[in-house]
Design a protein around this motif. Sequence first.
Motif, mmCIF file in Angstrom:
data_model
loop_
_atom_site.group_PDB
_atom_site.id
_atom_site.type_symbol
_atom_site.label_atom_id
_atom_site.label_comp_id
_atom_site.label_asym_id
_atom_site.label_seq_id
_atom_site.Cartn_x
_atom_site.Cartn_y
_atom_site.Cartn_z
ATOM 1 N N THR A 199 0.998 -1.062 -0.040
ATOM 2 C CA THR A 199 -0.154 0.092 0.049
ATOM 3 C C THR A 199 0.807 1.154 -0.002
ATOM 4 O O THR A 199 1.937 1.169 0.397
ATOM 5 N N GLU A 200 0.361 2.240 -0.403
ATOM 6 C CA GLU A 200 1.125 3.605 -0.497
ATOM 7 C C GLU A 200 1.261 3.948 1.029
ATOM 8 O O GLU A 200 2.592 4.385 1.276
ATOM 9 N N GLU A 201 0.686 3.642 2.085
ATOM 10 C CA GLU A 201 0.800 4.160 3.444
ATOM 11 C C GLU A 201 2.174 3.130 3.992
ATOM 12 O O GLU A 201 2.979 3.732 4.575
ATOM 13 N N GLU A 202 2.193 1.946 3.625
ATOM 14 C CA GLU A 202 3.271 1.051 3.890
ATOM 15 C C GLU A 202 4.618 1.497 3.247
ATOM 16 O O GLU A 202 5.709 1.679 4.050
ATOM 17 N N LYS A 203 4.783 1.982 1.865
ATOM 18 C CA LYS A 203 5.622 2.748 1.685
ATOM 19 C C LYS A 203 6.212 3.955 1.978
ATOM 20 O O LYS A 203 7.424 4.174 2.116
ATOM 21 N N GLU A 204 5.323 4.722 2.638
ATOM 22 C CA GLU A 204 5.568 5.730 3.261
ATOM 23 C C GLU A 204 6.244 5.788 4.534
ATOM 24 O O GLU A 204 7.098 6.386 4.992
ATOM 25 N N LEU A 205 5.500 4.974 5.487
ATOM 26 C CA LEU A 205 5.832 4.576 6.779
ATOM 27 C C LEU A 205 7.394 3.772 6.738
ATOM 28 O O LEU A 205 8.087 4.059 7.806
ATOM 29 N N GLU A 224 9.639 6.549 3.031
ATOM 30 C CA GLU A 224 9.055 7.786 2.507
ATOM 31 C C GLU A 224 8.676 7.651 1.088
ATOM 32 O O GLU A 224 8.722 8.797 0.304
ATOM 33 N N GLY A 225 8.017 6.705 0.883
ATOM 34 C CA GLY A 225 7.129 6.819 -0.546
ATOM 35 C C GLY A 225 7.977 6.202 -1.603
ATOM 36 O O GLY A 225 7.347 5.941 -2.749
ATOM 37 N N ASN A 323 8.679 1.286 9.742
ATOM 38 C CA ASN A 323 7.534 1.198 10.822
ATOM 39 C C ASN A 323 6.205 0.314 10.321
ATOM 40 O O ASN A 323 5.239 0.002 10.936
ATOM 41 N N ALA A 324 6.337 -0.240 8.952
ATOM 42 C CA ALA A 324 5.173 -0.770 8.334
ATOM 43 C C ALA A 324 5.659 -2.348 8.334
ATOM 44 O O ALA A 324 4.724 -3.162 7.798
#
Length: 417
Positions: A199-205, A224-225, A323-324
């Motif tokens: 997910t985009e959130e996982e790649k960001e975290l 950070e994405g 963190n993900a």
Amino acid sequence: MTTEPIVAALDIGTAYTTAIVAAVHGDLPRAPRLKVLGVGSSRTMGLRRGAVSDIEEATRSIRAAVEEACRVSGVQPDSLYVGIAGEHVRAMCSAGVVAISGDEITRADVDRVNEVARAMAIPQDRELLHAIPQEYRVDKADGIRDPVGMIGTRLETEMYLVTIGSAPAMNLRKAIEKAGYKTRELVLEPLASALAVLTEEEKELGVILVELGAGTTDLAIFHEGTIRHLGTIPYGGNTVTSDLVQGLGITQHDAEQLKEAYGCAYEPMVDPDQVIAMPATSAHAERHLSRELMTHIIHQRMDEIFEKVQREVRTAGYVGRLNAGIVLTGGGASLEGVTELATDVFGLGARVGVPGEKLDGLAETVAAPQFATVTGLALYGAHRTALGGVIARRPSLSGAGVDKLATRVKTWLQDFF
């Protein structure tokens, strides 16, 4: 027959070669979806650790998988998005700097700085596969995703360059051509898998994608994405099978069967008194094996693989920044207890990545971790097709309008990884 654009993808793994044929639909070009029309699979022959070792054998595997996908779908594509991986893959960071002459940064300025970063000399025995902008810096402000419209005098970029061995790439293309197809584009397999399961959130975290293949274990760190680190461990499911052959004194075939039916990667999950009965054969009478011993053998090898992945994380400088957690894909991710072991080794949450988002049609046929790569390749192709298709279907747009749309989607495509 569907009138929607068609994409076809091919994943040549060490154990299995898998093909998918799908139609592209949805909100184009911003949010394309895949309608899975057909899936084909065959035993891989002629491949060793991600590189073609016998072109004729590889050609037969490719032809069998693609023909099955075409037969099920009723569609005959002429070109394929093809995954590539292996120990010949290399990645490096490259910087680019340009001066800004106008009042604000334009898309042309961004293209210029990207070209400067891409211009790093590549050895003759290698070829550039992906050039992925990671972040931009305007004067002294860093961490910028898209600098267009900002005011500044100096624009810098950090770009992640992924290269592959020229010989492995040429042999792969040759095998595909001999099978009767064209290679539309080569895509690094862990990056394709990321499209299908992260997910985009996982790649960001911050997340690590671990692809447990038969011949190798590939990993990709996102933070950070964007992609930050790639690595390959020269051990996989075949190594586990060989350990079972040696440790239990059984045949390769029996080891594969046992691993699939009773395999577990985490010793605490297994009843120490459980016994597995193996049927009698012409060579052996009926035998009984301890499942605890079998699990111990698998646990030890999988623990070693995860420790090597953890070492890559430390070398890359991302300990404490993911963190993900961990997302596991590939055939090895179907092994019972694999997430529990990963959680134990990494001290982070772990899950199995299964394709499902952005899929319709025969989506249930690819709802397993071993289909992450081929599904991601098709999704990559869907975005490429959506870009070309929108421009082709919008002739009323002015030249400037077409360029603006193409530029916007091109930037979005760069953000894939």
